[in-house]
Each structure stands twice: as structure tokens, then as C-alpha cells.
Design an enzyme around this catalytic site. Sequence first.
Site: not given
Ligand code: NAD
Length: 224
Positions: A131, A135
Amino acid sequence: MRVGVIGISGRMGTMLSQIVSENDALVGGVSSRTTPDEWEDIAKNSDVLIDFSVPEVALKAAEVACRHKIPLVSGTTNFSEDDFARFQKYSSDIQLLHSNNFSVCVHLMATLLKKCEKVLQDFDFSITELHHCRKKDAPSGTALFLAKQMDKSAQIVSIRSGDICGDHVCDFIGENEMLTISHRAFNRNIFAVGALNCARWLCGKNHGFYSMSDYLKEKMDCPT
Ligand code: NAD
């Protein structure tokens, strides 16, 4: 469908918002700067919340969804066991769907792995997942999901590098041969579309906890 996006400023939230704006109605989204009143407004005006954030925010989204009696789809990974148990409990009051990976192909891969394991009993099994370097969790939620499908234990190797959206390479290694089943996400579109499809399906369901396998079984007759 009116959608509220939790984690809107993140990599997944940005992709999801773009797709929601094209096909549905984007109510707004929650980021780390969102005030409690704004949280309430978003939930009040949404038919469903979709969350890609961090576990503590996913838990808050579940609590807010319960108060507003709307379904929640979450793709957030890296929950502790206790937090995930707390998260699941909210499903007694709403429709709650969680998946570590919203790609249909990854779920098909899990089905293939289970079939292979039955035959390749003497083979070692390993997962190498790659990844992007920002991440937060390792191993990935998908690697843990794939390992959980298997009876035999998996060695998991995690590589964090560049801007890789998600590669999972599963190897069955025997004395004289090796079988590799792998999946590569070219971009984040598949995860966003998968979450949105699950959300559409979830809105017509009874309260309870659902996985993407439930959606695939019913919608696509997919043997997960
Ligand atoms: P990222 O770090 O780019 O985004 C995280 C988001 O969470 C941001 O918008 C941030 O503002 C928000 N956030 C963090 N702390 C916060 C708080 N205290 N209050 C409000 N908002 C808050 O991460 P990403 O790459 O977008 O991934 C997010 C999650 O999704 C991760 O857990 C990742 O592993 C998961 N993910 C899942 C899939 C799937 O298919 N299920 C695919 C990709 C990523």
C-alpha cells in the site's frame, strides 16, 4: 439517495464524494474540523452515512446514525477487537454494514483461497500486501480479512511504498510448486462504488449487522 460522507477530506472520502455527486445527492461530509452541530445537520439530511475514516470517528458515526435512525456503511479498518465489538452493537438499532474491502474481486479471491486450501493441505500460505506510504495500519484490513477466511495460518508481509492503492498477493507454496492468486486495485474507484452499492442495498434491509458477503450473496449470487 442523500449521502453523508464521513472522512470527506481523505483519499477515500474525496473519491467517494466525486462519485456520489455524479449519481446521487452529496449532503456534505465530516472531517476533523467538523463541529458537533455540523455532524447533526449532515445526519439529519442524509438517507445513509458512508464512512472511510479512523475507528474513533466510525464509532461516533455509528452513534450519530443511531440517533437519527439512518443506515451506516463503513470501510474503516484498524479497529481494536473491543472497539469493533462496541461498533457492532449499534446494529441493534440501525442497518450497519462493515467491510475491510469493497472490491468484488477481493471477495471472489477469498472464495478461491478457501477452495484452494481444501486441496493444498500441505502447502504453506502467505500474503504479501503493498500500500501507499501514508497508510496508517499494517497489516492491511484486507490481508487480515483474507487470513481470517483460512483455517491454516498465514504469514503476512506488509510493504508501504509510493502511491500504491492496494495489492494483495497470496501464495500457496509447496515443495515442488507454488500457486499465486493476486489482486491489484488500479485506483480507489472500486472501493467507493462498492460502498455506494452496499449503501443502496442496505437501505431496504432490517436493522442488523451486515458484511459485503451478505450483499454479494443476495445481489450477485456470489459464492462467498
Ligand atoms: P485518509 O487518512 O486519507 O483519510 C482519513 C479521513 O478521516 C480524513 O478525511 C480525516 O479528516 C478523517 N478524520 C481523521 N480523524 C478525524 C477526526 N478526529 N474527526 C473527524 N474526521 C477525522 O485515509 P483513507 O486512505 O481515505 O482511508 C480511510 C480508511 O478507509 C482507512 O481505515 C483505510 O484503511 C480504509 N479503506 C478502506 C477501503 C475499503 O474498501 N474498505 C478502501 C480504502 C481504504
